[in-house]
Scaffold this motif. Sequence first.
Motif, short mmCIF file in Angstrom:
data_model
loop_
_atom_site.label_atom_id
_atom_site.label_comp_id
_atom_site.label_asym_id
_atom_site.label_seq_id
_atom_site.Cartn_x
_atom_site.Cartn_y
_atom_site.Cartn_z
N PRO A 10 0.83 -1.20 0.00
CA PRO A 10 0.00 0.00 0.00
C PRO A 10 0.87 1.25 0.00
O PRO A 10 1.85 1.33 0.74
CB PRO A 10 -0.79 -0.13 1.31
CG PRO A 10 0.12 -0.90 2.21
CD PRO A 10 0.87 -1.86 1.31
N GLU A 14 4.00 8.35 -1.03
CA GLU A 14 5.26 7.72 -0.64
C GLU A 14 6.43 8.11 -1.54
O GLU A 14 7.50 7.50 -1.50
CB GLU A 14 5.12 6.19 -0.65
CG GLU A 14 4.29 5.63 0.48
CD GLU A 14 4.97 5.74 1.84
OE1 GLU A 14 4.34 5.35 2.84
OE2 GLU A 14 6.11 6.25 1.91
N ARG A 17 9.69 8.29 0.18
CA ARG A 17 10.25 7.13 0.89
C ARG A 17 10.38 5.88 0.00
O ARG A 17 11.06 4.94 0.34
CB ARG A 17 9.37 6.75 2.09
CG ARG A 17 9.22 7.82 3.12
CD ARG A 17 8.69 7.28 4.45
NE ARG A 17 7.38 6.64 4.36
CZ ARG A 17 6.80 6.05 5.39
NH1 ARG A 17 7.40 5.99 6.56
NH2 ARG A 17 5.60 5.49 5.27
N ASP A 40 -3.82 4.91 -3.73
CA ASP A 40 -5.20 5.43 -3.69
C ASP A 40 -5.18 6.95 -3.55
O ASP A 40 -5.28 7.51 -2.47
CB ASP A 40 -6.00 4.79 -2.55
CG ASP A 40 -5.33 4.96 -1.20
OD1 ASP A 40 -6.06 4.98 -0.19
OD2 ASP A 40 -4.10 5.08 -1.15
N ASN A 69 -8.34 8.54 -1.93
CA ASN A 69 -7.80 7.91 -0.74
C ASN A 69 -8.89 7.17 0.04
O ASN A 69 -9.92 7.73 0.36
CB ASN A 69 -7.15 8.97 0.17
CG ASN A 69 -6.50 8.32 1.38
OD1 ASN A 69 -6.91 8.48 2.50
ND2 ASN A 69 -5.46 7.53 1.12
N GLY A 71 -7.73 4.84 2.62
CA GLY A 71 -7.13 4.35 3.85
C GLY A 71 -6.39 3.05 3.62
O GLY A 71 -6.66 2.32 2.67
N ALA A 75 -7.15 -0.12 0.98
CA ALA A 75 -6.15 -0.24 -0.08
C ALA A 75 -5.57 -1.65 -0.08
O ALA A 75 -5.45 -2.29 -1.13
CB ALA A 75 -5.05 0.80 0.13
N ALA A 96 5.40 -0.02 2.40
CA ALA A 96 6.20 0.52 1.29
C ALA A 96 7.52 1.10 1.75
O ALA A 96 8.47 1.21 0.96
CB ALA A 96 5.40 1.61 0.57
N ASP A 97 7.62 1.44 3.05
CA ASP A 97 8.87 2.04 3.53
C ASP A 97 9.93 0.98 3.84
O ASP A 97 11.03 1.29 4.28
CB ASP A 97 8.61 2.89 4.78
CG ASP A 97 7.97 2.09 5.91
OD1 ASP A 97 7.56 2.73 6.90
OD2 ASP A 97 7.88 0.86 5.79
N ARG A 139 7.05 5.51 20.12
CA ARG A 139 6.26 4.62 19.24
C ARG A 139 6.20 3.22 19.81
O ARG A 139 5.20 2.53 19.73
CB ARG A 139 6.87 4.59 17.83
CG ARG A 139 6.59 5.78 16.96
CD ARG A 139 5.14 6.00 16.69
NE ARG A 139 4.49 4.86 16.08
CZ ARG A 139 4.29 4.74 14.76
NH1 ARG A 139 4.71 5.66 13.95
NH2 ARG A 139 3.69 3.69 14.26
N SER A 226 6.24 8.68 8.91
CA SER A 226 5.05 7.86 9.13
C SER A 226 3.75 8.64 8.88
O SER A 226 3.68 9.83 9.13
CB SER A 226 5.02 7.36 10.58
OG SER A 226 3.75 6.83 10.85
N LYS A 227 2.75 7.93 8.35
CA LYS A 227 1.42 8.52 8.13
C LYS A 227 0.58 8.44 9.41
O LYS A 227 -0.51 8.98 9.47
CB LYS A 227 0.69 7.75 7.02
CG LYS A 227 1.45 7.60 5.71
CD LYS A 227 1.32 8.80 4.84
CE LYS A 227 2.18 8.73 3.58
NZ LYS A 227 3.50 8.14 3.77
N1 GTP Z 1 -2.71 3.02 -0.09
C1 GTP Z 1 -2.60 3.55 1.12
N2 GTP Z 1 -1.52 3.21 1.87
C2 GTP Z 1 -1.42 3.79 3.08
C3 GTP Z 1 -2.36 4.70 3.60
N3 GTP Z 1 -1.93 5.10 4.84
C4 GTP Z 1 -0.75 4.46 5.05
N4 GTP Z 1 -0.45 3.67 4.00
C5 GTP Z 1 0.71 2.82 3.81
O1 GTP Z 1 0.81 1.98 4.94
C6 GTP Z 1 2.19 1.70 5.21
C7 GTP Z 1 2.52 2.03 6.66
O2 GTP Z 1 2.41 3.38 6.83
P1 GTP Z 1 3.47 4.15 7.74
O3 GTP Z 1 3.17 5.58 7.59
O4 GTP Z 1 4.84 3.71 7.44
O5 GTP Z 1 3.02 3.65 9.18
P2 GTP Z 1 3.96 3.28 10.41
O6 GTP Z 1 4.09 4.48 11.23
O7 GTP Z 1 5.15 2.61 9.94
O8 GTP Z 1 3.14 2.26 11.18
P3 GTP Z 1 3.72 1.02 11.94
O9 GTP Z 1 4.37 0.17 10.88
O10 GTP Z 1 2.49 0.44 12.49
O11 GTP Z 1 4.70 1.51 12.91
C8 GTP Z 1 2.99 2.51 4.18
O12 GTP Z 1 3.27 1.67 3.09
C9 GTP Z 1 2.00 3.59 3.77
O13 GTP Z 1 2.20 4.10 2.48
C10 GTP Z 1 -3.49 5.03 2.79
O14 GTP Z 1 -4.36 5.79 3.16
N5 GTP Z 1 -3.57 4.44 1.57
#
Ligand code: GTP
Length: 250
Positions: A10, A14, A17, A40, A69, A71, A75, A96-97, A139, A226-227
Amino acid sequence: MPSAVRLVVPCFDEAGRLDVAAFRAGLAAAPGLAFTFVDDGSTDGTRALLEPFAREVPDRVEVVALPQNVGKGEAVRAGVRAALAHAPDFVGWWDADLATPLDEVARLEAALAARPTAWMAMGARVQRLGSEIRRRALRHYAGRLVATCISRGLGLRAYDTQCGAKLFRAAATPAGLFDAPFVTRWLFDVEVLARLRRRHRDGLGAAVEALVVEVPLLRWTDVPGSKVRPADFFRALVGVRRIRRHYRVP
Ligand SMILES: Nc1nc2c(ncn2[C@@H]2O[C@H](COP(=O)(O)OP(=O)(O)OP(=O)(O)O)[C@@H](O)[C@H]2O)c(=O)[nH]1
Ligand SMILES: [Mg+2]
């Protein structure tokens, strides 16, 4: 013959990243690996990074483009349905990160090979000697609080449902498991477990404890950007209640 593994990735905004070279290296390292990226409504050029990659290796990289979008949960659900259509041996979802490096895929696959009755292997961020789990303290503790609410709320002995590294046997996927929309944005992993539990309660499948195995990761790195917003932690606590109600968790 290497097993065919298709990972759903997802992606929302990004472009900053997304390390396409790392995904390309992943393809080179694992002949059976393929990706289904789900974008999305990104507005930052994410799509412009993904589409040339898909054109480069069309049989192993695809982009599911959603107009707006929806979420992470929805997705991933759209991506899983697209990935299952390729009938690989394994389908998974992966952040994806690349907080979880791609070489952990093989360890999740090995965990499933060691447990023939298991359907899904979930990566778990367990800080311990011999591992490299790099997470900011805030976190980590916030994550543990949410994880405790999840496991107590659902009566599940799960350590870490939220890690963005999951793999499951495609052919053994319970029918319809990904048909209905998720009711939460960030707790869809938990909803998958609640759906398995509901099926078991309705006599339609094995217990979650038999179907799912957690695999402590060797490496996981918190990638900046992070998102997840602080408010999302409170939403997660509310989300656990919504999941209990929606899936009638006793
Ligand atoms: N397609 C899509 N991907 C999302 C959305 N929100 C987050 N993602 C994806 O979800 C993944 C995790 O998001 P991060 O922002 O890295 O979340 P994080 O802080 O690492 O969360 P944790 O892994 O739980 O610690 C990434 O690949 C984001 O791109 C969204 O609304 N739509
Ligand atoms: Mg992340």
